[in-house]
Design a protein around this motif. Structure first.
Motif, PDB file in Angstrom:
ATOM      1  N   ARG A   1       0.849  -1.196   0.000  1.00 47.94           N
ATOM      2  CA  ARG A   1       0.000   0.000   0.000  1.00 47.94           C
ATOM      3  C   ARG A   1       0.880   1.239   0.000  1.00 47.94           C
ATOM      4  O   ARG A   1       2.013   1.193   0.455  1.00 47.94           O
ATOM      5  CB  ARG A   1      -0.853   0.066   1.273  1.00 47.94           C
TER       6      ARG A   1
ATOM      7  N   GLY B   1       2.274   4.439   1.595  1.00 45.76           N
ATOM      8  CA  GLY B   1       2.412   4.709   3.025  1.00 45.76           C
ATOM      9  C   GLY B   1       3.770   5.275   3.371  1.00 45.76           C
ATOM     10  O   GLY B   1       4.397   5.963   2.577  1.00 45.76           O
ATOM     11  N   THR B   2       4.231   4.896   4.577  1.00 44.81           N
ATOM     12  CA  THR B   2       5.456   5.481   5.110  1.00 44.81           C
ATOM     13  C   THR B   2       6.552   4.456   5.379  1.00 44.81           C
ATOM     14  O   THR B   2       7.534   4.751   6.035  1.00 44.81           O
ATOM     15  CB  THR B   2       5.147   6.214   6.424  1.00 44.81           C
TER      16      THR B   2
ATOM     17  N   LEU C   1       5.941   1.249   6.820  1.00 43.31           N
ATOM     18  CA  LEU C   1       5.629   0.349   7.930  1.00 43.31           C
ATOM     19  C   LEU C   1       5.500  -1.083   7.430  1.00 43.31           C
ATOM     20  O   LEU C   1       5.020  -1.318   6.325  1.00 43.31           O
ATOM     21  CB  LEU C   1       4.327   0.768   8.604  1.00 43.31           C
ATOM     22  N   MET C   2       5.910  -2.041   8.273  1.00 41.37           N
ATOM     23  CA  MET C   2       5.782  -3.455   7.925  1.00 41.37           C
ATOM     24  C   MET C   2       5.031  -4.180   9.013  1.00 41.37           C
ATOM     25  O   MET C   2       5.394  -4.087  10.180  1.00 41.37           O
ATOM     26  CB  MET C   2       7.157  -4.089   7.761  1.00 41.37           C
ATOM     27  N   SER C   3       4.002  -4.919   8.627  1.00 41.42           N
ATOM     28  CA  SER C   3       3.231  -5.721   9.561  1.00 41.42           C
ATOM     29  C   SER C   3       3.243  -7.163   9.074  1.00 41.42           C
ATOM     30  O   SER C   3       2.716  -7.470   8.011  1.00 41.42           O
ATOM     31  CB  SER C   3       1.795  -5.196   9.641  1.00 41.42           C
TER      32      SER C   3
ATOM     33  N   TYR D   1       6.141   2.755   0.623  1.00 43.44           N
ATOM     34  CA  TYR D   1       5.064   1.767   0.675  1.00 43.44           C
ATOM     35  C   TYR D   1       4.993   1.101   2.040  1.00 43.44           C
ATOM     36  O   TYR D   1       6.014   0.894   2.684  1.00 43.44           O
ATOM     37  CB  TYR D   1       5.262   0.682  -0.390  1.00 43.44           C
ATOM     38  N   ASP D   2       3.774   0.760   2.453  1.00 45.97           N
ATOM     39  CA  ASP D   2       3.559  -0.054   3.648  1.00 45.97           C
ATOM     40  C   ASP D   2       3.375  -1.496   3.186  1.00 45.97           C
ATOM     41  O   ASP D   2       2.728  -1.747   2.170  1.00 45.97           O
ATOM     42  CB  ASP D   2       2.305   0.387   4.406  1.00 45.97           C
TER      43      ASP D   2
ATOM     44  N   THR E   1       2.022  -5.323   4.314  1.00 49.35           N
ATOM     45  CA  THR E   1       1.303  -6.198   5.231  1.00 49.35           C
ATOM     46  C   THR E   1       1.450  -7.606   4.672  1.00 49.35           C
ATOM     47  O   THR E   1       1.228  -7.814   3.477  1.00 49.35           O
ATOM     48  CB  THR E   1      -0.192  -5.827   5.293  1.00 49.35           C
TER      49      THR E   1
END
Length: 130
Positions: free
Chosen positions: A22, A24-25, A27-29, A61-62, A64
């Motif tokens: 996605r 984004g900034t 972030l990694m989940s 990009y984020d 997930t």
């Protein structure tokens, strides 16, 4: 939660990583946990982030991901392939860069099955002459 730009799959050994990318900034989940908690080893974290660094899209990009099967090494490599595939489908002009770095190649090596009459896949019973 914003709609994913792209969804891809990365595989390695018996591990499967389903990756969503996605805007984004950075972030990694991973399975609901941050990257630092999921992969305690710095080497594995560097390996996972390598496609973003190579493509020059860190922080844009984020990610997930749902990761299952295998061990941490297989999972980190599966995630790496999934991220590389996602980046190349979002930004097709980066595909040659990722391909040249060897990040779009699926590592097909898996554990060889055990054969009957042998102790392991290839290890035979020790032969005694007398």
């Amino acid at each position: 939660m914003p709609k994913p730009l792209v969804q891809t799959v990365g595989r390695r050994k018996s591990s499967v990583a389903r990756v969503q990318l996605r805007d984004g900034t950075g972030l990694m989940s991973l399975n609901g946990r941050p990257l630092e908690d999921y992969f305690p080893s710095m080497a594995q974290r560097i390996r996972v982030l390598e496609p973003m660094r190579t493509a020059g899209v860190e922080g844009r990009y984020d990610v997930t991901a749902r990761i299952e099967g295998g061990g941490l090494t297989g999972q980190s490599d599966a995630l790496r392939l999934g991220i590389a595939r996602a980046i190349s489908s979002v930004e097709p002009d980066l595909r040659p860069t990722l391909k040249k770095a060897g990040m779009l190649t699926r590592d097909a090596r898996i554990v060889e099955r055990k054969k009957y009459g042998l102790k392991k896949a290839r290890r035979a019973e020790q032969y005694t002459k007398r």
